[in-house]
Design a protein around this motif. Structure first.
Motif: not given
Length: 785
Positions: A738, A740, A760, A762, A766-769, A781
Motif C-alpha cells: 500500500r 499513502r 479504483t 483505495f 489517501e491510501t492506494i492498494d 496521482a
C-alpha cells in the motif's frame, strides 16, 4: 547574534508569525525565555553576561509537565502546520550540559560540563575501539575516555580564558556540511577578539595513533585588545623536539610555525587575523616527520569526508526534503557506525547493553549487516540479570538478521543455544501449571524484586515465534514445531494472566500491568508520579511493539488512550522521572528517556498513528538531541533545575537514542506489516510522512532500504498538479502493498494510475492498494485543491 543566545518566546498571535500558541485545556500560557546578547551587542564586552533564569519559562514548563496529557504535543498536532521542527525547538531551552563543571569527578564527564562528540575511524564493523572526545564548546580534546589525557585551549589578552567558557559569547556548535564528524565552533573572548575553531579526528600515514586536528582562526580586528594570547595546554608533562611535544621519545602533540613551548603550554601571540594548526595524538606514538600546516590539515580533512562518504554509500539512504532531518539521519548513522555494539563511548557506558538488540535491527534495516551481527555476537556471550527476557531478545534479533541477510551460517551457530533455551522454557512451563508462565525475573536493573513481568514473558514469546520462523526458513521443521508448541503454551498462560489483571478505566483507556498474577500493580493516574509508574513507561513499549496486543484491536486502542491520557509522552517523547534520590546528570529532574522510544514508534506505526509518529520525529529532533550536532544521552532533563539555562543529558552519546530517531524516520517512509505470529507480511509506503514533504517541487527518495523481503527503493516526486511514485519492490515480493500520499492540508487525491492504467483500489482517501503489483511500479496521482 549567537544562536545559543537566541530569544525564545511563545505568544498567542496569528499563524505564521514567529510566536507559537500553546494551549493547556483551553488556557493559553505565555512563556518567555530571553538569553543574553553576545559580546559587542551594546554591552561591556569584558563581562560574561549570564544566560538568565526566567520564572515565566520555568512555570510554563512545569505546568506542561503537570498535565497528564501531552499538552504541548497536542497543541502542535492541532495547529494548521502540524508538528514541525521549529514548532518544537522554541519550546524548551537546548540540551548542552552533562554534569557539574569544574573538574573530572564521578558523574562529571567534562571539565566544562558541556557534552563531547566522539570522533574516530572504525577499521571494521566492531566500531571505533579508539576515539578522541571533542568537547562541543571547543575547550578541549580528550583522548579515548573522559578520564584520559587532554589538550585544553585558552584565549584572551593573557591567555587565561578557557575557550567557550562564557556561554553567551559562544555560538551554537555545528557540524561541517551539517552532518560530518567535524566540529565547528565560534567564540568571542572578554576583549572582543573573535575565534573560529574546527576540529576532527583522522588517520594519517605518519603515525599509528588517531590524530585530532585543530584549526583555530584568530581575528583581533576591532577588539579592545591589540593582540590575543593563545595557549594550548596538555594535561601530561611533555618536552619539545623541533615541532613536536613528546613523551619520552614518542610524539604526542604536533604543531606548526610561530608557536613556542614554555614548559607547560604551547603559546603564541596574535596581532592580526591568523590560523593556527595543531595535531593531538590519542597516545604517545612513534611518528615520522610531518609539517602541520594548512595543506596537511586540508588533506586530513578531505580524508575524513572521503572515509565517511564511502561508509554511508554501503547502506540505505532516506532522502527527505528537509535538510535538518536528512543531516540528522546521516550523522546518527555515522555515530552508530562508530559505537557499533557499545551503548555509549568514552564513558562508563562504553559496553554492551540489552537495549542494543533494537539498535541492531535498526542498523540492519539501514543496510549495515556487520553492525547487526556485531551486536548479536555480543548478545550471545553477554551476562544477564534477565535470562528469559534476554533469550527472547537474542532470538528476535537473530531472526531479523536472517530475514534481512540470509546468513545461514549464523543460524547454524545459534541453533544449539536456542534449542537449550527452548528446552528451559518448556521445563519452566511444566513447573508452573497454575500460572502457565515462565518463572519470575527481576523487573529491571533498577527494580530488583522478581515478578511475572509481562515484558519479559512477551519477549520470550516473541522470541519463540521468531525462532520457529527462523528454523522453518532454514529447513528445520521439527525444531520449528518445538518452538511453536512452546510458544502456544506460553501464549495461553499469558493471555489468561493479562485478562485477569487488565483494567478498563472510565476515560475509555486500558491499563495492562507489567507485574502479572501477584496483584502488585494498579493503574497509575499519572505514570511518572511514582517510581513504579515511571519504569512501567519504559518497559511497556517492549510489549506494545511485540504485537501481543493485536494492532487495530480494541485493546490496542485502549492502551494507546492510556498512554496519551496518563502522562506517557511529552512532545512525542518517552517521559521519565527517576525517583532515585541520586542526582545523576540528565536524571536530576523529570524529563525523557528515549532509549525506549523505538518500540513506542513501532507500536504507533502498527496502529496507524501517523501524526503521533511525526510528533515523535520532530520531538526528538527539536527537544531530544543537541542542536546542530545531534547528540543524545540515555536520559535528558526537561524540568528546570537550580536556575540553569541549559538542559542536561546522562552519559551521551547513546546508540539506542540514535536508533529511536532513525527508526521513527524509517517508519514514516516504510512500515512492514506482520501476520500471525509476528512474521513480516506486507509493506506500507509513505504512511506517515509530514504533509509538507509532498508540497509541489519536493522529492522523497528511499534507496536500498533492507526490508525483511529484500532491498526496496522508491521515489515520490511532487509536482504542481500530481505526485509521481516510482517503486522498485524486493525481488519476488508478493505480499500486501500500500502507498499513502499525505498531501498538504486542503488538497486531496484525484485520478490515480498504476503502470498507466486507472485504479479504483483505495483504502481510505489517501491510501492506494497496490497489492497485485510486482517488480517495478509507476504510480501517478493527480492532486486536487
Amino acid at each position: 547574534m549567537p544562536t545559543a543566545a537566541r530569544c525564545i518566546k511563545i505568544r498567542a498571535v496569528a499563524s505564521g508569525a514567529l510566536w507559537r500558541r500553546v494551549a493547556f485545556g483551553g488556557a493559553v500560557v505565555v512563556l518567555t525565555g530571553v538569553a543574553s546578547a553576545g559580546a559587542g551587542g551594546g554591552r561591556d564586552a569584558s563581562a560574561c553576561v549570564p544566560l538568565p533564569a526566567d520564572p515565566a519559562y520555568d512555570a510554563g514548563v512545569l505546568q506542561a509537565l503537570a498535565q497528564r496529557q501531552d499538552a504541548w504535543g497536542n497543541a502542535l498536532l492541532s495547529s494548521p502546520a502540524g508538528p514541525t521542527y521549529d514548532g518544537v525547538r522554541g519550546l524548551l531551552h537546548p540540551l548542552m550540559m552533562v554534569g557539574k563543571p569544574a573538574g573530572l569527578k564521578p558523574r562529571r564527564l567534562t571539565d566544562s560540563g558541556v557534552y563531547y562528540l566522539p570522533f574516530g575511524q572504525p577499521r571494521g564493523w566492531g566500531g571505533a575501539g579508539v576515539v578522541q572526545l571533542h568537547v562541543a564548546d571547543g575547550s578541549q580534546v580528550v583522548s579515548r575516555r573522559v578520564d584520559g589525557s587532554k589538550l585544553t585551549v585558552f584565549v584572551g589578552a593573557r591567555g587565561k580564558e578557557r575557550y567557550g567558557s562564557c556561554p553567551s559569547r559562544l555560538e551554537t556548535p555545528r557540524l561541517a556540511q551539517g552532518y560530518l564528524p567535524i566540529l565547528d565552533t565560534a567564540y568571542t573572548d572578554a576583549e572582543g577578539v573573535h575565534y573560529r575553531q574546527e576540529s576532527f579526528a583522522a588517520r594519517i600515514p605518519q603515525t599509528r595513533a588517531l590524530v585530532s586536528f585543530i584549526r583555530l582562526t584568530v581575528d583581533p580586528s576591532g577588539a579592545r585588545a591589540r593582540a590575543a594570547r593563545i595557549r594550548f595546554t596538555p594535561s601530561v608533562r611533555l618536552h619539545r623536539v623541533r615541532h613536536q611535544l613528546r613523551h619520552g621519545r614518542r610524539a604526542r602533540l604536533l604543531f606548526g610555525k610561530n608557536l613556542r613551548f614554555d614548559g607547560g603550554s604551547l603559546v603564541t601571540t596574535v596581532h592580526r587575523p591568523r590560523a593556527i594548526y595543531l595535531a593531538w595524538l590519542d597516545r604517545a606514538s612513534r611518528t615520522r616527520p610531518v609539517q602541520v600546516n594548512k595543506v596537511t590539515y586540508e588533506h586530513a580533512r578531505a580524508s575524513v569526508e572521503d572515509y565517511w562518504a564511502k561508509r554511508l554509500e554501503t547502506g540505505a539512504e532516506l532522502v527527505v526534503p528537509e535538510q535538518r532531518v536528512y543531516d540528522a539521519e546521516r550523522n546518527l548513522l555515522i555515530q552508530n557506525l562508530m559505537l557499533s555494539w557499545r551503548y555509549s563511548i568514552g564513558n562508563a557506558y562504553a559496553h554492551f547493553s540489552w537495549e542494543l538488540l533494537d539498535v541492531g535491527e535498526v542498523m540492519g534495516a539501514y543496510g549495515y549487516p556487520g553492525v547487526e551481527r556485531a551486536i548479536l555476537d555480543q548478545a550471545l556471550r553477554a551476562p544477564t540479570l534477565f535470562p528469559n527476557r534476554s533469550a527472547g531478545e537474542r532470538m528476535v534479533g537473530s531472526a531479523d538478521y536472517l530475514r534481512r541477510f540470509g546468513d545461514t551460517n549464523f543460524v547454524e551457530r545459534v541453533t544449539p543455544r536456542f534449542r537449550r533455551d527452548i528446552q528451559s522454557f518448556g521445563r519452566q512451563l511444566d513447573a508452573s501449571a497454575a500460572t502457565g508462565l515462565l518463572r519470575r525475573e527481576r523487573y529491571g536493573a533498577d527494580i530488583t524484586g522478581p515478578i511475572y513481568g509481562l515484558h519479559a514473558q512477551v519477549l520470550a514469546l516473541q522470541g519463540l515465534r521468531a525462532t520457529a520462523d527462523l528454523w522453518a526458513r532454514t529447513g528445520r521443521p521439527l525444531l520449528a514445531a518445538q518452538a511453536t508448541a512452546a510458544a502456544d503454551r506460553l501464549e495461553t498462560g499469558l493471555r489468561s494472566a493479562v485478562a485477569a489483571s487488565e483494567v478498563w478505566l472510565p476515560d475509555g483507556s486500558l491499563f495492562v500491568p507489567i507485574a502479572l498474577v501477584d496483584g502488585l500493580e494498579r493503574p497509575y493516574d499519572a505514570l511518572t508520579s511514582t517510581k513504579r509508574g515511571a519504569y512501567w513507561n519504559l518497559v511497556m513499549p517492549y510489549v506494545l511493539a511485540s504485537g501481543f496486543i493485536r494492532p487495530g484491536s480494541a485493546e490496542a486502542t485502549g492502551v494507546l488512550r492510556y498512554l496519551l491520557n496518563h502522562g506517557a509522552r511529552f512532545l512525542g517523547l518517552v517521559r521519565f522521572a527517576p525517583h532515585t534520590g541520586v542526582t545523576n546528570p540528565g536524571y536530576e529532574r523529570p524529563g525523557t528517556d528515549d532509549v525506549y522510544g523505538t518500540n513506542v514508534s513501532r507500536f504507533l506505526a502498527d496502529n496507524d498513528q501517523p501524526d503521533q509518529l511525526v510528533l515523535s520525529l520532530y520531538g526528538k529532533l527539536g527537544a531530544g538531541m543537541t542542536e546542530n550536532t545531534f547528540v543524545s544521552g540515555e536520559g535528558s532533563t526537561i524540568a528546570p533545575f537550580s536556575g540553569r539555562y541549559y538542559r542536561s543529558m546522562h552519559r551521551p552519546p547513546n546508540s539506542a537514542n540514535n536508533a529511536f530517531f532513525l527508526e521513527t524516520l524509517r517508519l514514516t517512509l516504510v512500515h512492514e506489516t506482520s501476520g500471525a505470529g509476528g512474521v513480516p507480511q506486507g509493506l506500507e509506503l509513505a504512511y506517515a510522512t509530514p504533509r509538507a514533504w509532498l508540497e509541489a517541487g519536493k522529492q522523497i527518495a528511499v534507496r536500498r532500504l533492507q526490508t525483511s523481503f529484500g532491498q526496496l527503493s522508491y521515489t515520490l516526486d511532487a509536482g504542481a498538479t500530481s505526485v509521481q511514485a516510482s517503486i522498485d519492490l524486493p525481488t519476488g515480493f508478493t505480499g500486501p502493498l500500500r502507498l499513502r500520499l499525505r498531501l498538504p492540508a486542503g488538497q486531496h487525491l484525484g485520478v490515480v494510475t498504476v503502470n498507466g492504467k486507472p485504479t479504483t483500489h483505495f483504502l481510505g482517501p489517501e491510501t492506494i492498494d497496490l497489492s497485485s503489483a510486482t517488480g517495478h511500479v509507476d504510480v501517478v496521482a493527480r492532486r486536487l485543491p
